[in-house]
Design a protein around this motif. Structure first.
Motif, PDB file in Angstrom:
ATOM      1  N   ASP A  19      -1.856  -5.167  -4.222  1.00 30.22           N
ATOM      2  CA  ASP A  19      -2.168  -6.482  -3.648  1.00 30.22           C
ATOM      3  C   ASP A  19      -2.810  -6.334  -2.268  1.00 30.22           C
ATOM      4  O   ASP A  19      -3.404  -7.274  -1.762  1.00 30.22           O
ATOM      5  CB  ASP A  19      -0.917  -7.383  -3.579  1.00 30.22           C
ATOM      6  N   HIS A  20      -2.725  -5.131  -1.668  1.00 26.12           N
ATOM      7  CA  HIS A  20      -3.261  -4.925  -0.314  1.00 26.12           C
ATOM      8  C   HIS A  20      -4.586  -4.154  -0.280  1.00 26.12           C
ATOM      9  O   HIS A  20      -5.188  -4.014   0.767  1.00 26.12           O
ATOM     10  CB  HIS A  20      -2.215  -4.226   0.567  1.00 26.12           C
TER      11      HIS A  20
ATOM     12  N   ASP B 270       4.075  -5.519   4.505  1.00 23.89           N
ATOM     13  CA  ASP B 270       5.288  -5.713   3.705  1.00 23.89           C
ATOM     14  C   ASP B 270       6.442  -4.935   4.324  1.00 23.89           C
ATOM     15  O   ASP B 270       6.274  -3.780   4.725  1.00 23.89           O
ATOM     16  CB  ASP B 270       5.065  -5.209   2.269  1.00 23.89           C
TER      17      ASP B 270
ATOM     18  N   HIS C 123       1.823 -13.952   2.560  1.00 20.91           N
ATOM     19  CA  HIS C 123       2.327 -13.163   1.433  1.00 20.91           C
ATOM     20  C   HIS C 123       3.297 -14.018   0.613  1.00 20.91           C
ATOM     21  O   HIS C 123       4.380 -13.597   0.234  1.00 20.91           O
ATOM     22  CB  HIS C 123       3.020 -11.893   1.956  1.00 20.91           C
TER      23      HIS C 123
HETATM   24 ZN   LIG Z   1       2.361  -6.934  -0.776  1.00 20.76          ZN
END
Ligand SMILES: [Zn+2]
Ligand SMILES: [Zn+2]
Length: 247
Positions: free
Chosen positions: A62-63, A155, A212
């Motif tokens: 996701d990053h 995160d 997020h």
């Molecule tokens: Zn993430």
């Protein structure tokens, strides 16, 4: 320095929402914090590729999902003669197989550089890193422009996080709130709204931007919960711009 939110949800893009990506600009130089799926559509190309440094906080997809897309865009623009200098991409110094996969990608105009906690980038902005608890090597990122400070959590779990210190007095703290208050299970790999608010309070940050969030849940719910703990909270939205230090 100015900030533009390019992506703010996880684990996948949906509608107008993209996975994490934040573009910071100062004196025509740009830093892209994370390159989540879908963010390319919110960039102005090829302009935004000039004087661009990309920093990937960690190698969860996701990053970095759009790094492949953007890499190919650099390749094409270079071929067209519209991009003269390689785009620097900072990746965590990690033996993660995704790092090897990214670096073996062909047809790009990237220069890969590895960083760790000791790395300090001093070019236009001062950029430093702090490791935080997460299943793979993950860094929070601090950007300093004279007395203005932006910290991005990336995160992180709550227990043993380094953010109360690392984000101390930040003008803007971009912090993940993956979970609403009642959603967090046994595992401590991400923060709740409450935890993000508590960290912000202890770090005495001036403004908190939560991010997020889950693509299926209304951002207002996260905002409402976080504000109960930390009043000066806003929520990251694609296209939102902000001058760091202004109230
Ligand atoms: Zn993430
Ligand atoms: Zn992650």
């Amino acid at each position: 320095m100015k900030l533009k939110v390019l992506g703010s949800v996880s684990p996948y893009q949906k509608g107008k929402n993209n996975c994490p990506g934040y573009l910071v600009e100062k004196n025509n130089k740009k830093v892209l914090l994370d390159c989540g799926s879908g963010i390319t559509r919110n960039l102005s190309l090829p302009k935004d590729l000039e004087n661009l440094t990309i920093i990937i906080s960690h190698l969860h997809r996701d990053h970095y999902g759009d790094l492949l897309t953007l890499g190919y865009a650099t390749y094409v623009y270079q071929k067209l003669g519209l991009l003269k200098e390689k785009v620097k991409v900072f990746l965590p110094k990690d033996e993660n197989s995704d790092k090897l996969y990214l670096e073996s990608m062909n047809e790009h105009f990237f220069e890969f550089i590895h960083y760790d906690e000791k790395t300090v980038i001093n070019d236009n902005l001062k950029i430093s890193f702090k490791k935080n608890p997460h299943p793979i090597l993950t860094f929070s990122i601090k950007l300093e422009d004279k007395d203005k400070v932006l910290v991005y959590s990336s995160d992180t779990g709550y227990k043993n996080n380094a953010l109360e210190e690392f984000a101390k007095d930040a003008d803007l703290f971009i912090c993940e709130t993956t979970f609403l208050q009642n959603q967090k299970g046994e595992e401590d790999n991400h923060l709740t709204t409450l935890e993000a608010g508590q960290i912000s309070k202890k770090a005495k940050v001036k403004k908190l931007m939560i991010t997020h969030t889950w693509p299926e849940i209304d951002k207002k719910l996260y905002l409402k919960e976080t504000k109960k703990v930390f009043r000066n909270t806003i929520v990251a939205k694609e296209g939102k711009t902000l001058k760091i230090g202004s109230r």
